[in-house]
Design a protein around this motif. Structure first.
Motif, PDB file in Angstrom:
ATOM      1  N   ARG A  33      56.875  70.868 -64.021  1.00 30.82           N
ATOM      2  CA  ARG A  33      55.516  70.724 -63.500  1.00 30.82           C
ATOM      3  C   ARG A  33      55.416  71.224 -62.071  1.00 30.82           C
ATOM      4  NH1 ARG A  33      55.140  65.584 -63.748  1.00 30.82           N
ATOM      5  NH2 ARG A  33      55.604  65.252 -61.549  1.00 30.82           N
ATOM      6  N   GLU A  34      56.412  70.909 -61.238  1.00 28.04           N
ATOM      7  CA  GLU A  34      56.359  71.337 -59.845  1.00 28.04           C
ATOM      8  C   GLU A  34      56.521  72.853 -59.726  1.00 28.04           C
ATOM      9  OE1 GLU A  34      55.428  69.517 -57.235  1.00 28.04           O
ATOM     10  OE2 GLU A  34      55.043  68.054 -58.828  1.00 28.04           O
ATOM     11  N   ILE A  35      57.363  73.435 -60.575  1.00 23.90           N
ATOM     12  CA  ILE A  35      57.496  74.892 -60.558  1.00 23.90           C
ATOM     13  C   ILE A  35      56.193  75.537 -61.003  1.00 23.90           C
ATOM     14  CG2 ILE A  35      58.681  76.865 -61.598  1.00 23.90           C
ATOM     15  CD1 ILE A  35      61.198  75.080 -61.699  1.00 23.90           C
ATOM     16  N   PHE A  36      55.553  74.983 -62.025  1.00 22.05           N
ATOM     17  CA  PHE A  36      54.250  75.486 -62.455  1.00 22.05           C
ATOM     18  C   PHE A  36      53.254  75.487 -61.303  1.00 22.05           C
ATOM     19  CE2 PHE A  36      50.047  73.679 -63.377  1.00 22.05           C
ATOM     20  CZ  PHE A  36      49.438  74.795 -63.943  1.00 22.05           C
ATOM     21  N   ARG A  37      53.214  74.413 -60.550  1.00 20.29           N
ATOM     22  CA  ARG A  37      52.255  74.319 -59.439  1.00 20.29           C
ATOM     23  C   ARG A  37      52.494  75.412 -58.404  1.00 20.29           C
ATOM     24  NH1 ARG A  37      52.291  67.711 -58.526  1.00 20.29           N
ATOM     25  NH2 ARG A  37      50.875  67.211 -60.250  1.00 20.29           N
ATOM     26  N   ASN A  38      53.747  75.779 -58.212  1.00 23.26           N
ATOM     27  CA  ASN A  38      54.044  76.870 -57.289  1.00 23.26           C
ATOM     28  C   ASN A  38      53.728  78.229 -57.904  1.00 23.26           C
ATOM     29  OD1 ASN A  38      55.631  75.943 -54.666  1.00 23.26           O
ATOM     30  ND2 ASN A  38      56.219  74.574 -56.322  1.00 23.26           N
ATOM     31  N   VAL A  39      54.046  78.385 -59.183  1.00 27.80           N
ATOM     32  CA  VAL A  39      53.778  79.661 -59.856  1.00 27.80           C
ATOM     33  C   VAL A  39      52.289  79.961 -59.867  1.00 27.80           C
ATOM     34  CG1 VAL A  39      53.806  80.839 -62.102  1.00 27.80           C
ATOM     35  CG2 VAL A  39      55.855  79.657 -61.286  1.00 27.80           C
ATOM     36  N   GLY A  54      66.211  80.433 -72.495  1.00 29.40           N
ATOM     37  CA  GLY A  54      67.500  80.420 -73.160  1.00 29.40           C
ATOM     38  C   GLY A  54      67.850  79.004 -73.572  1.00 29.40           C
ATOM     39  N   ALA A  55      69.129  78.779 -73.830  1.00 36.81           N
ATOM     40  CA  ALA A  55      69.577  77.447 -74.215  1.00 36.81           C
ATOM     41  C   ALA A  55      69.778  76.594 -72.965  1.00 36.81           C
ATOM     42  CB  ALA A  55      70.876  77.549 -75.008  1.00 36.81           C
ATOM     43  N   GLY A  56      69.912  75.301 -73.156  1.00 42.58           N
ATOM     44  CA  GLY A  56      70.240  74.413 -72.051  1.00 42.58           C
ATOM     45  C   GLY A  56      69.027  73.920 -71.290  1.00 42.58           C
ATOM     46  N   ASN A  57      69.311  73.203 -70.208  1.00 42.87           N
ATOM     47  CA  ASN A  57      68.245  72.581 -69.431  1.00 42.87           C
ATOM     48  C   ASN A  57      67.332  73.598 -68.761  1.00 42.87           C
ATOM     49  OD1 ASN A  57      69.165  70.045 -70.118  1.00 42.87           O
ATOM     50  ND2 ASN A  57      70.336  69.757 -68.244  1.00 42.87           N
ATOM     51  N   ASN A  58      67.869  74.757 -68.405  1.00 44.15           N
ATOM     52  CA  ASN A  58      67.037  75.780 -67.790  1.00 44.15           C
ATOM     53  C   ASN A  58      65.951  76.237 -68.764  1.00 44.15           C
ATOM     54  OD1 ASN A  58      66.782  78.877 -66.502  1.00 44.15           O
ATOM     55  ND2 ASN A  58      67.294  77.271 -65.029  1.00 44.15           N
ATOM     56  N   GLY A  59      66.322  76.390 -70.026  1.00 44.58           N
ATOM     57  CA  GLY A  59      65.328  76.722 -71.045  1.00 44.58           C
ATOM     58  C   GLY A  59      64.322  75.609 -71.235  1.00 44.58           C
ATOM     59  N   GLY A  60      64.781  74.361 -71.136  1.00 47.29           N
ATOM     60  CA  GLY A  60      63.864  73.222 -71.233  1.00 47.29           C
ATOM     61  C   GLY A  60      62.835  73.228 -70.132  1.00 47.29           C
ATOM     62  N   ASP A  61      63.260  73.557 -68.908  1.00 42.92           N
ATOM     63  CA  ASP A  61      62.306  73.696 -67.801  1.00 42.92           C
ATOM     64  C   ASP A  61      61.259  74.754 -68.142  1.00 42.92           C
ATOM     65  OD1 ASP A  61      63.713  71.838 -66.286  1.00 42.92           O
ATOM     66  OD2 ASP A  61      64.895  73.354 -65.240  1.00 42.92           O
ATOM     67  N   GLY A  62      61.707  75.833 -68.787  1.00 40.86           N
ATOM     68  CA  GLY A  62      60.795  76.902 -69.159  1.00 40.86           C
ATOM     69  C   GLY A  62      59.735  76.457 -70.137  1.00 40.86           C
ATOM     70  N   PHE A  63      60.109  75.614 -71.095  1.00 38.86           N
ATOM     71  CA  PHE A  63      59.127  75.102 -72.062  1.00 38.86           C
ATOM     72  C   PHE A  63      58.079  74.226 -71.368  1.00 38.86           C
ATOM     73  CE2 PHE A  63      62.498  75.909 -75.343  1.00 38.86           C
ATOM     74  CZ  PHE A  63      61.767  76.825 -76.073  1.00 38.86           C
ATOM     75  N   VAL A  64      58.521  73.451 -70.383  1.00 38.78           N
ATOM     76  CA  VAL A  64      57.560  72.628 -69.630  1.00 38.78           C
ATOM     77  C   VAL A  64      56.587  73.530 -68.876  1.00 38.78           C
ATOM     78  CG1 VAL A  64      57.268  70.922 -67.805  1.00 38.78           C
ATOM     79  CG2 VAL A  64      59.179  70.704 -69.401  1.00 38.78           C
ATOM     80  N   ILE A  65      57.113  74.522 -68.176  1.00 36.51           N
ATOM     81  CA  ILE A  65      56.255  75.450 -67.424  1.00 36.51           C
ATOM     82  C   ILE A  65      55.278  76.137 -68.368  1.00 36.51           C
ATOM     83  CG2 ILE A  65      56.249  77.548 -66.020  1.00 36.51           C
ATOM     84  CD1 ILE A  65      59.144  76.692 -65.141  1.00 36.51           C
ATOM     85  N   ALA A  66      55.776  76.583 -69.521  1.00 34.00           N
ATOM     86  CA  ALA A  66      54.928  77.283 -70.491  1.00 34.00           C
ATOM     87  C   ALA A  66      53.810  76.386 -71.003  1.00 34.00           C
ATOM     88  CB  ALA A  66      55.780  77.785 -71.645  1.00 34.00           C
ATOM     89  N   ARG A  67      54.094  75.111 -71.170  1.00 33.41           N
ATOM     90  CA  ARG A  67      53.047  74.190 -71.657  1.00 33.41           C
ATOM     91  C   ARG A  67      51.904  74.069 -70.659  1.00 33.41           C
ATOM     92  NH1 ARG A  67      55.515  69.560 -71.430  1.00 33.41           N
ATOM     93  NH2 ARG A  67      54.079  68.318 -70.200  1.00 33.41           N
TER      94      ARG A  67
END
Length: 208
Positions: A33-39, A54-67
């Motif tokens: 969410r915080e990265i989204f606010r900056n983006v 990709g796989a892992g937590n970094n990919g999970g962050d990406g799904f949150v940003i995408a939402r």
């Protein structure tokens, strides 16, 4: 300034989850969410945005940003479904349940998506990167680094190790890197300055 190794960052996350009691999926939600606010402050409404996960937590962050970017983004998952697990899988499912569209690397023109995007969010690999990139990561990172899209890396540019004395030859050349937690040691070392110089040069010599 507080600077950590990959292990120290993992230890901080472990302490936060096990001792303080904040679950991993909530930490991931907060980071995304915080990265989204900056983006969102960096992009125009008309710009084409792609998230590569990709796989892992970094990919999970990406799904949150995408939402949070739901109606303005294309999401490309570059690994098979079985590679997505844990908190990342939970946030993938939340994204899909929110009517998010997910494109598979093998079934869609991912090269065209990279070439035709104005902004690319690099959510491929995080601080656990060790050794040389392998496919499909290598091909995606190579094309990302050749594009004139603005690239936002989550936590660390994919391919760049978090720790010193870890060899690498290829990493995303990001225009923006949003640190999750605290700064990682390779952002401050002469041995990885080539990646930082590449970021600066790309920013300075961007085509209009």
């Amino acid at each position: 300034m507080f600077i950590v190794t990959a292990k120290e960052m993992y230890d901080i996350d472990k302490y936060t989850m096990e001792k303080i009691g904040l679950p991993g999926h909530l930490l991931m939600e907060n980071a995304g969410r915080e990265i989204f606010r900056n983006v969102i402050s960096l992009v125009e409404q008309s710009e084409r945005i792609a998230v590569f996960v990709g796989a892992g937590n970094n990919g999970g962050d990406g799904f949150v940003i995408a939402r949070y970017l739901l109606e303005h983004v294309r999401v490309v998952q570059i690994v098979p479904d079985e590679k997505i697990g844990g908190d990342a899988l939970l946030h993938k499912e939340i994204y899909l349940n929110s009517n998010g569209e997910l494109l598979n690397l093998l079934e869609h023109d991912w090269k065209g998506i990279i070439k035709n995007s104005d902004v690319i969010i690099d959510s491929l690999l995080g601080i656990g990167t060790k050794g040389e990139l392998r496919e499909p990561y290598r091909g995606v990172v190579e094309l990302m680094s050749a594009t004139y899209a603005r690239i936002v890396s989550v936590a660390i540019p994919s391919g760049l190790p978090a720790d010193e004395a870890v060899p690498f030859s290829l990493a995303v050349k990001a225009d923006y890197m949003f640190v999750v937690g605290v700064l990682k040691i390779t952002a401050c070392l002469p041995g990885t300055a080539v990646c930082i110089i590449s970021m600066i040069f790309k920013q300075l010599f961007r085509k209009d």
